[in-house]
Design an enzyme around this catalytic site. Structure first.
Site, PDB file in Angstrom:
ATOM      1  N   GLU A  43       0.815  -1.218   0.000  1.00 11.77           N
ATOM      2  CA  GLU A  43       0.000   0.000   0.000  1.00 11.77           C
ATOM      3  C   GLU A  43       0.851   1.273   0.000  1.00 11.77           C
ATOM      4  O   GLU A  43       0.402   2.324   0.467  1.00 11.77           O
ATOM      5  CB  GLU A  43      -0.989  -0.004   1.174  1.00 11.77           C
ATOM      6  CG  GLU A  43      -1.981  -1.164   1.112  1.00 11.77           C
ATOM      7  CD  GLU A  43      -3.044  -1.112   2.191  1.00 11.77           C
ATOM      8  OE1 GLU A  43      -2.859  -0.370   3.172  1.00 11.77           O
ATOM      9  OE2 GLU A  43      -4.057  -1.819   2.056  1.00 11.77           O
ATOM     10  N   GLU A  85      -6.152  -7.999  -0.703  1.00 12.69           N
ATOM     11  CA  GLU A  85      -6.786  -7.827   0.605  1.00 12.69           C
ATOM     12  C   GLU A  85      -8.267  -7.532   0.415  1.00 12.69           C
ATOM     13  O   GLU A  85      -8.644  -6.417   0.072  1.00 12.69           O
ATOM     14  CB  GLU A  85      -6.143  -6.682   1.412  1.00 12.69           C
ATOM     15  CG  GLU A  85      -4.773  -6.993   1.962  1.00 12.69           C
ATOM     16  CD  GLU A  85      -4.263  -5.893   2.895  1.00 12.69           C
ATOM     17  OE1 GLU A  85      -5.084  -5.076   3.380  1.00 12.69           O
ATOM     18  OE2 GLU A  85      -3.044  -5.834   3.122  1.00 12.69           O
TER      19      GLU A  85
END
Length: 668
Positions: free
Chosen positions: A23, A92
């Site tokens: 991320e 995710e």
């Protein structure tokens, strides 16, 4: 090391995928050109290792080839990789959400998770991973945030304790079974899509020999009725129907046939265990801190991360202030203005406790200004700063301050005149940690924790900076164990010397945002959509793994930073209390008490029953035969039972074209 041990798939091992960075794309823009240079360096370094399996970068839209950019989030059906050479991957799938001190309990419905997954594969997805599939516990000081709770249950299919969380676990199991039946078409078929309007789409994956289909309805309110290849289908709003053979609906994301397990906590059944725990206690020794004694000092305010080096949550900031009779700052109306970083502060002046202050999740700078009284001469100011987990995400998070960032000012008001004296550059002394923690009062192996050093009389309550100790016997059986810390304030807890995490039962969740109405799965999810526990303790129960327990006497030690009453503390087990189902016909319903026997059936109706678990009622039409005795005969006295949901089992109904359902509530 992994390559040396031949663990990669290219070497015959189990590792099929590798990741570099996570991320970073969410924050890369704040680093400018340096951020992009770092990303490219990561990619080059990863590729140079030549591990023989693909590398991924999550949430990195401009990841350089051959890095595969992937999606994280609640929904990834609209995500497209940045290269035609990259597969569409969802690394995710946020199956729920975490909880913070002062926050409500977040829930994400099984219907919505299944919808998101089905839509992802309908739109060309190749890989999907749940975060989290198994909830967990932030033992010790591992919770970050700041202000993330000790529980990290995440509303996962396997909960914090390892229990199967129904219906989410079972509904997703059925989903993946249906997707598995489409494996050849999904991996080898040609794709075509037809838009039927009003947010309804048909997607066909066709091979030479067969085809598989998705029927999706992303409308948030209106169900869809459609005819496809000569068959009629009803696709509820915000759902996907899966037809492995493009004829028969094997699965619909909104039609949950699995039971709902209502978990409950039962009082401990321990052999010869006293009804009430017997406690001993002792005070945390803060004499040196209250007198400002320390060998470490600086003429400035230190960042707590630098001063404590993550060795402890606790850091004392201490200074001495000499006030003369004619000092302009002297008055009867003085405050101490402390600029902090959103963590906890306990203030003492001249050995007397003044007040405490804390914030909540997302607050990184705040102000605490208690009233104080000084004396002429030398005054000692002692401030105990307590971190509640360190920042673990965000741009430049490593540089974010912790502790008392300053300025710290003495504010005096005389009529209309305000005089401010900045104490930030005074000589400040520092002391890391707690006396009791340093001497391991939580360990039976510590000579400082001997029973003779604890008090057994006049047990104090609601007294901060106090240690409590008791013994208990492990609950019988194999069910997960929790300790109910109702009545306690902020602090820590240890079982047999093992730190089970930060505790804060007195920190209640915010009052607003909860509803007594069932959560509507339709429409996009957010962590504030389906919340519970408003106005109640953020976390009252704390996980005690059975591996921490032993036969005979076990020890529980509590450090009450903010006081509390340990007389209410008790141990409980987590079990399935009731199970409910509201499942559609032409399926087989399985009920299970997960190791316990079904003792009773409180409700059963086949037709169009109304209500929710715990409040089912008969609908406008029912089966000819009373469903209750049929279900009782099939299930009572058994750990699990299976019921065919059809008129063959329950008799004819007068429901017409309505889709018939069985609603049942069983007691474990």
């Amino acid at each position: 090391m992994l390559k040396k041990e031949k663990l990669f798939a290219s070497q015959g091992g189990p590792i099929i995928l590798t990741q570099i960075e996570n991320e970073y794309g969410n924050v890369i823009s704040q680093y400018g050109d340096a951020g992009k240079a770092y990303m490219n360096w990561c990619a080059n370094m990863a590729e140079s290792l030549k591990v023989g399996v693909p590398w991924i970068m999550c949430q990195e839209s401009d990841a350089p080839q051959p890095m595969i950019n992937t999606c994280n989030g609640w929904y990834c059906d609209n995500f497209e990789p940045n290269s035609f050479n990259s597969p569409k991957m969802w690394t995710e799938n946020w199956i729920g959400w975490f909880k913070n001190w002062g926050g409500r309990d977040p829930h994400r419905t099984a219907e919505d998770v299944a919808f998101a997954v089905a839509r992802f594969f309908q739109t060309g997805g190749t890989f999907q991973n749940y975060y989290m599939y198994h909830g967990g516990t932030n033992f010790g000081r591992t919770a970050g945030g700041p202000y993330i709770t000790t529980s990290y249950d995440y509303d996962a299919p396997l909960d914090e304790y390892g229990n199967i969380a129904q219906p989410k676990w079972g509904h997703l199991k059925e989903l993946h079974s249906a997707l598995k039946a489409m494996e050849e078409a999904l991996t080898s078929g040609n794709v075509s899509e037809t838009d039927l309007g009003n947010s309804v789409k048909v997607t066909i994956y066709a091979t030479n020999g067969s085809s598989s289909c998705f029927l999706s309805n992303t409308n948030t309110t209106a169900d869809a009725t459609l005819t496809f290849r000569g068959n009629n289908y009803t696709v509820p709003a915000w759902s996907v129907s899966i037809l492995p053979d493009c004829q028969h609906e094997e699965y619909n994301t909104a039609k949950v046939k699995e039971q709902t397990s209502v978990m409950t906590k039962e009082n401990s059944k321990a052999e010869k265990e006293a009804a009430i725990l017997k406690w001993v206690w002792r005070s945390e020794n803060i004499d040196k801190a209250l007198h400002g004694k320390s060998n470490v000092s600086a003429h400035r305010l230190l960042d707590q991360k630098d001063a404590a080096n993550d060795a402890s949550d606790y850091l004392w900031y201490m200074t001495k202030l000499h006030v003369k009779h004619d000092d302009p700052v002297w008055s009867e109306n003085m405050t101490l203005r402390i600029n902090g970083s959103g963590h906890v502060i306990h203030a003492f002046v001249n050995g007397e406790y003044i007040d405490s202050h804390w914030a909540t999740y997302g607050i990184h700078n705040d102000k605490f200004e208690p009233k104080i009284k000084l004396k002429h001469g030398t005054n000692t100011i002692s401030l105990l700063s307590v971190t509640v987990g360190l920042q673990n995400y965000g741009a430049f998070f490593d540089t974010w301050h912790a502790g008392l960032v300053g300025p710290i000012e003495l504010v005096s008001v005389k009529g209309e005149e305000t005089i401010i004296k900045n104490l930030s550059s005074h000589k400040w002394s520092y002391k890391i940690g707690l006396h009791g923690w340093d001497h391991k009062l939580f360990s039976d192996d510590s000579p400082f924790a001997a029973q003779s050093k604890w008090e057994s009389e006049k047990l104090p309550t609601n007294r901060m900076l106090t240690w409590y100790k008791t013994t208990f016997k492990a609950p019988l059986g194999t069910d997960p164990v929790v300790v109910d810390l109702q009545g306690m304030g902020k602090g820590y807890a240890w079982v047999n010397g093992k730190n089970i995490g930060r505790i804060w039962p007195s920190y209640n969740a915010e009052e607003d945002g909860c509803s007594d109405e069932p959560c509507d799965y339709r429409g996009e999810y957010s962590d504030s959509k389906c919340v519970t526990n408003c106005g109640k303790p953020t976390q009252r129960w704390y996980h005690v793994p059975r591996s921490y327990l032993k036969d005979g006497a076990n020890t529980l030690v509590l450090f009450a930073e903010l006081g509390g009453n340990p007389s209410l503390v008790n141990f409980q087990t987590v079990v399935v209390g009731n199970v409910c189902a509201n499942a559609y016909e032409n399926k087989t319903l399985e009920l299970s008490c997960q190791g316990r026997k079904i003792s009773a059936i409180k409700f059963a109706s086949f037709g169009d029953p109304k209500g929710v678990c715990g409040a089912f009622t008969n609908g406008s039409c029912e089966s000819k035969s009373n469903a209750l005795p049929i279900v009782q005969k099939a299930c009572v006295g058994k750990e699990a039972c299976s019921i065919d949901l059809s008129e063959k089992t329950f008799g004819a109904t007068a429901c017409g074209n309505l889709a018939k359902r069985l609603a049942v509530e069983a007691v474990c």
